[in-house]
Scaffold this active site. Structure first.
Site, PDB file in Angstrom:
ATOM      1  N   CYS A  23     -51.874 -44.784  75.754  1.00 36.46           N
ATOM      2  CA  CYS A  23     -51.549 -46.146  76.173  1.00 36.46           C
ATOM      3  C   CYS A  23     -50.108 -46.436  75.754  1.00 36.46           C
ATOM      4  O   CYS A  23     -49.762 -46.276  74.579  1.00 36.46           O
ATOM      5  CB  CYS A  23     -52.503 -47.152  75.533  1.00 36.46           C
ATOM      6  SG  CYS A  23     -52.032 -48.870  75.865  1.00 36.46           S
ATOM      7  N   ASP A  70     -56.188 -42.502  75.707  1.00 35.62           N
ATOM      8  CA  ASP A  70     -57.061 -42.908  76.805  1.00 35.62           C
ATOM      9  C   ASP A  70     -57.772 -41.660  77.312  1.00 35.62           C
ATOM     10  O   ASP A  70     -57.180 -40.583  77.366  1.00 35.62           O
ATOM     11  CB  ASP A  70     -56.248 -43.513  77.957  1.00 35.62           C
ATOM     12  CG  ASP A  70     -55.663 -44.868  77.618  1.00 35.62           C
ATOM     13  OD1 ASP A  70     -56.322 -45.632  76.885  1.00 35.62           O
ATOM     14  OD2 ASP A  70     -54.558 -45.164  78.098  1.00 35.62           O
TER      15      ASP A  70
END
Length: 133
Positions: A50, A57
């Site tokens: 991120c 992620d």
């Protein structure tokens, strides 16, 4: 009385554009020998970072396309997808970038890239990008 501009949560244009132009390994192709069939490739181990929180992620990326004159070579696709591991990029940007790079490499008749991302904070996201738009 002036209206207050809605907060963007501290996200900047730099966050929003992060990863879009990062150099990635080239997607290679091989000459297609047939017509009128579809290819679906599921990649269950997609990871990226991120750009705002720097937290990882995770998700599954699915490529679904009808080849024209070329098919994407799977080893180069694997290397390409694994390169996202160290890139700060939002889900939406990653899915759209993957679609753009796939279309640029093999020029399919049509393509759909879907990203299904694992829940974070009680929310999960599914992003779908299509060619032609």
């Amino acid at each position: 009385m002036k209206k207050k501009k809605p907060s963007s949560g501290g996200y900047t244009d730099l966050h929003a554009k992060c990863g879009i132009t990062t150099s990635l390994p080239e997607l290679e192709t091989w000459p297609n020998q047939f017509s009128g069939y579809e290819i679906t490739i599921e990649i269950p181990e997609y990871t990226a970072i991120c750009p705002k929180t720097q937290l990882p992620d995770f998700g599954t990326i699915t490529l679904h396309y009808m080849p024209n004159k070329a098919c994407v070579e799977l080893k180069s696709l694997k290397v390409y997808i694994h390169a996202y591991r160290n890139i700060g990029i939002f889900y939406e940007n990653a899915v759209n970038r993957i679609l753009e790079d796939l279309v640029k490499a093999c020029k399919p008749k049509w393509a759909i890239v879907t990203g299904v991302f694992t829940a974070r904070g009680g929310l999960s996201s599914t992003i779908k990008a299509m060619y032609p738009k």
